[in-house]
Design an enzyme around this catalytic site. Structure first.
Site, short mmCIF file in Angstrom:
data_model
loop_
_atom_site.label_atom_id
_atom_site.label_comp_id
_atom_site.label_asym_id
_atom_site.label_seq_id
_atom_site.Cartn_x
_atom_site.Cartn_y
_atom_site.Cartn_z
CD GLU A 143 72.17 -0.43 44.67
OE1 GLU A 143 71.29 0.02 43.90
OE2 GLU A 143 72.07 -0.37 45.91
CG HIS A 200 71.60 7.22 41.08
ND1 HIS A 200 70.37 7.16 40.45
CD2 HIS A 200 71.77 6.02 41.68
CE1 HIS A 200 69.82 5.99 40.70
NE2 HIS A 200 70.66 5.26 41.43
CG HIS A 219 74.18 2.37 43.76
ND1 HIS A 219 73.42 2.58 44.90
CD2 HIS A 219 73.36 2.66 42.71
CE1 HIS A 219 72.20 2.95 44.54
NE2 HIS A 219 72.14 3.03 43.22
CB THR A 278 68.44 -0.31 45.00
OG1 THR A 278 69.05 0.97 44.70
CG2 THR A 278 68.25 -1.11 43.73
CG HIS A 294 71.40 2.32 39.16
ND1 HIS A 294 71.12 2.12 40.49
CD2 HIS A 294 71.88 1.12 38.70
CE1 HIS A 294 71.41 0.87 40.83
NE2 HIS A 294 71.87 0.25 39.76
CG HIS A 321 70.85 8.71 50.48
ND1 HIS A 321 71.06 8.39 51.79
CD2 HIS A 321 69.72 9.45 50.45
CE1 HIS A 321 70.09 8.89 52.53
NE2 HIS A 321 69.27 9.54 51.73
C1 LIG Z 1 61.09 8.42 45.21
O1 LIG Z 1 61.74 8.04 44.01
C2 LIG Z 1 63.03 7.54 44.08
C3 LIG Z 1 63.72 7.40 45.28
C4 LIG Z 1 65.03 6.91 45.27
C5 LIG Z 1 65.62 6.59 44.06
C6 LIG Z 1 67.05 6.08 44.03
C7 LIG Z 1 67.13 4.56 44.00
O2 LIG Z 1 66.54 4.00 45.12
N1 LIG Z 1 66.54 3.97 42.84
C8 LIG Z 1 67.50 3.34 42.18
S1 LIG Z 1 67.23 2.56 40.74
N2 LIG Z 1 68.70 3.40 42.77
C9 LIG Z 1 68.56 4.11 43.88
O3 LIG Z 1 69.42 4.35 44.69
C10 LIG Z 1 64.90 6.71 42.86
O4 LIG Z 1 65.55 6.36 41.70
C11 LIG Z 1 64.76 6.11 40.60
C12 LIG Z 1 63.62 7.21 42.86
ZN LIG Z 2 70.54 3.37 42.00
#
Ligand SMILES: COc1ccc(C[C@@]2(O)NC(=S)NC2=O)c(OC)c1
Ligand SMILES: [Zn+2]
Length: 265
Positions: free
Chosen positions: A108, A96, A98, A207, A121, A67
């Protein structure tokens, strides 16, 4: 149902099937940051500069999870976040990105409807809460500010020498599920703008699924510059279905009764 993703079949418009909060949540992220008019961000003179203490990471894993690409230092890392709108100290967990298929999309968050080509992020969790003592527990805690994520827009310009160690590594994690141990030290502080004074802040969520509504968002006004070649390197990373990830961003969500504060006029 097929696991979530960003294609027509499994993208953001379908996430509510397995993750109802996508449609029922009232503090979902990302949002469009509006700077004028009725629902615009409101200047708050009490908002202080964000303070980060990011000693260079000496041990980390760089992963393509299908992702996004994620930089995760070993558990012992001492990097911390405080200040800004925060009342507690937060521990760094991972960063990470986007990005989009071309320079007119990818971030985003948006500013008055404008998207940037990418968004970084930096994920942190509240290390002073009595209710949890790890990132995983924080995410599952239902605490409205369990996490604090710093968002930085990326725009195309000069090559970013500080991010080069990361963008040079993208070809090594081309295949989804692949990871490499990060060679040498990485200085995240050098990637960020000098001053962390001008930002938007609001209550939101992850997100991607599980879309947990546990994030204090801090999105900085000043973008970080990267070169076209560095952007192209992101667009060559595969999603695990034989295709490059060319748009791992969720569209903006309704603000509902939330207000957005700005630390600048
Ligand atoms: C189960 O815990 C999680 C799951 C996904 C993400 C990734 C995200 O969803 N969150 C953000 S911010 N950007 C993203 O793409 C996460 O990041 C803290 C924590
Ligand atoms: Zn993110």
């Amino acid at each position: 149902m097929a696991p979530w993703g960003y294609s027509k079949e499994n993208g953001p418009a379908t996430w509510h099937k397995d993750c109802p909060i996508a449609n029922t949540g009232v503090r979902q992220s990302p949002i469009d940051l509006i700077t004028t008019g009725q629902t615009c961000a409101k200047y708050d003179s009490n908002l202080k500069p964000v303070i980060v203490s990011y000693p260079a990471f000496s041990e980390a894993t760089f992963l393509n999870n299908g992702h996004s690409v994620q930089f995760q230092p070993s558990a012992g890392n001492l990097s911390e976040l405080s200040g800004g709108p925060l009342t507690k100290k937060y521990k760094f967990e991972q960063f990470h990105f986007h990005w989009g298929n071309n320079d007119s999309e990818g971030s985003e968050h948006r500013v008055n409807g404008k998207m940037y080509p990418a968004e970084l992020h930096l994920v942190h969790w509240n290390s002073e809460s009595p209710n949890f003592s790890s990132f995983q527990e924080a995410v599952g805690s239902n605490d409205p500010h369990a996490l604090c994520v710093l968002g930085f827009f990326l725009k195309v310009g000069a090559e970013n020498a500080s991010l080069k160690p990361i963008t040079d590594l993208l070809s090594k994690v081309k295949n989804a599920g692949s990871s490499v141990s990060f060679p040498g030290k990485f200085d995240l502080k050098a990637v960020l703008p000098e001053t962390l004074t001008d930002y938007y802040t609001y209550d939101g969520s992850l997100t991607t699924p599980p879309l947990a509504e546990c994030v204090k968002w801090i999105v900085f006004k000043e973008p970080i510059e990267v070169s076209t070649a560095q952007m192209e390197a992101f667009r060559a990373v595969d999603d695990g279905h034989g295709k490059p990830i060319t748009g791992n961003y969720r569209p903006p969500c309704p603000l509902h009764t939330r207000t957005v504060a700005a630390s600048f006029k």
